[in-house]
Design a protein around this motif. Structure first.
Motif, PDB file in Angstrom:
ATOM      1  N   ALA A  91      30.443   3.999   2.625  1.00 42.86           N
ATOM      2  CA  ALA A  91      30.645   3.341   1.336  1.00 42.86           C
ATOM      3  C   ALA A  91      31.278   4.309   0.334  1.00 42.86           C
ATOM      4  O   ALA A  91      32.164   3.926  -0.451  1.00 42.86           O
ATOM      5  CB  ALA A  91      29.319   2.806   0.799  1.00 42.86           C
ATOM      6  N   LEU A  92      30.850   5.570   0.347  1.00 43.19           N
ATOM      7  CA  LEU A  92      31.436   6.575  -0.541  1.00 43.19           C
ATOM      8  C   LEU A  92      32.899   6.816  -0.187  1.00 43.19           C
ATOM      9  O   LEU A  92      33.749   6.950  -1.071  1.00 43.19           O
ATOM     10  CB  LEU A  92      30.648   7.877  -0.446  1.00 43.19           C
ATOM     11  N   ARG A  93      33.222   6.839   1.098  1.00 39.65           N
ATOM     12  CA  ARG A  93      34.610   7.019   1.527  1.00 39.65           C
ATOM     13  C   ARG A  93      35.482   5.874   1.021  1.00 39.65           C
ATOM     14  O   ARG A  93      36.575   6.094   0.505  1.00 39.65           O
ATOM     15  CB  ARG A  93      34.677   7.099   3.050  1.00 39.65           C
ATOM     16  N   VAL A  94      34.993   4.645   1.130  1.00 42.29           N
ATOM     17  CA  VAL A  94      35.741   3.483   0.662  1.00 42.29           C
ATOM     18  C   VAL A  94      35.912   3.551  -0.855  1.00 42.29           C
ATOM     19  O   VAL A  94      36.997   3.276  -1.381  1.00 42.29           O
ATOM     20  CB  VAL A  94      35.035   2.178   1.087  1.00 42.29           C
ATOM     21  N   PHE A  95      34.875   3.940  -1.574  1.00 40.98           N
ATOM     22  CA  PHE A  95      34.949   4.041  -3.030  1.00 40.98           C
ATOM     23  C   PHE A  95      35.967   5.083  -3.458  1.00 40.98           C
ATOM     24  O   PHE A  95      36.784   4.851  -4.352  1.00 40.98           O
ATOM     25  CB  PHE A  95      33.562   4.379  -3.604  1.00 40.98           C
ATOM     26  N   HIS A 137      38.494   6.231  -1.765  1.00 41.09           N
ATOM     27  CA  HIS A 137      39.837   5.777  -1.411  1.00 41.09           C
ATOM     28  C   HIS A 137      40.313   4.687  -2.374  1.00 41.09           C
ATOM     29  O   HIS A 137      41.479   4.657  -2.752  1.00 41.09           O
ATOM     30  CB  HIS A 137      39.865   5.280   0.030  1.00 41.09           C
ATOM     31  N   ALA A 138      39.415   3.777  -2.785  1.00 39.87           N
ATOM     32  CA  ALA A 138      39.785   2.687  -3.691  1.00 39.87           C
ATOM     33  C   ALA A 138      40.132   3.203  -5.084  1.00 39.87           C
ATOM     34  O   ALA A 138      41.014   2.652  -5.755  1.00 39.87           O
ATOM     35  CB  ALA A 138      38.656   1.670  -3.774  1.00 39.87           C
ATOM     36  N   THR A 139      39.456   4.247  -5.530  1.00 43.99           N
ATOM     37  CA  THR A 139      39.731   4.790  -6.864  1.00 43.99           C
ATOM     38  C   THR A 139      40.817   5.857  -6.832  1.00 43.99           C
ATOM     39  O   THR A 139      41.121   6.457  -7.859  1.00 43.99           O
ATOM     40  CB  THR A 139      38.457   5.384  -7.481  1.00 43.99           C
ATOM     41  N   ARG A 140      41.394   6.105  -5.659  1.00 42.68           N
ATOM     42  CA  ARG A 140      42.482   7.064  -5.466  1.00 42.68           C
ATOM     43  C   ARG A 140      42.096   8.486  -5.877  1.00 42.68           C
ATOM     44  O   ARG A 140      42.902   9.249  -6.371  1.00 42.68           O
ATOM     45  CB  ARG A 140      43.741   6.631  -6.198  1.00 42.68           C
TER      46      ARG A 140
END
Length: 82
Positions: A34-38, A40-43
């Motif tokens: 979940a932290l990895r996705v976050f 990546h989503a916030t660049r």
């Protein structure tokens, strides 16, 4: 309490402990994903361009330092110390 009862109880406790550790590891892996996705989503994982880095470093490089003041501060600190 007989030996067989104690062995049975220790087996149950061992399995329970292993299940708790396994569940914690699964939760930890889920949180890391979940932290990895976050990130990546916030660049936040992108490296800034070289021009941006140079622009950020440029003001610090252009500052002038009075070398006599630095030498005086070091001498004063050494004098106080000993």
């Amino acid at each position: 309490m007989s030996i067989s009862e104690m062995l049975g109880q220790s087996a149950v406790l061992t399995l329970l402990g292993m299940c708790v550790v396994f569940a914690f590891l699964v939760i930890l892996i889920a949180c890391m994903n979940a932290l990895r996705v976050f990130v990546h989503a916030t660049r936040m994982d992108e490296v800034p361009a070289k021009a941006e880095v140079q622009a950020a470093v440029q003001p610090a490089a252009t500052q002038t330092v009075d070398k006599n003041a630095v030498v005086a501060a070091i001498a004063a600190a050494l004098h106080e110390r000993g």
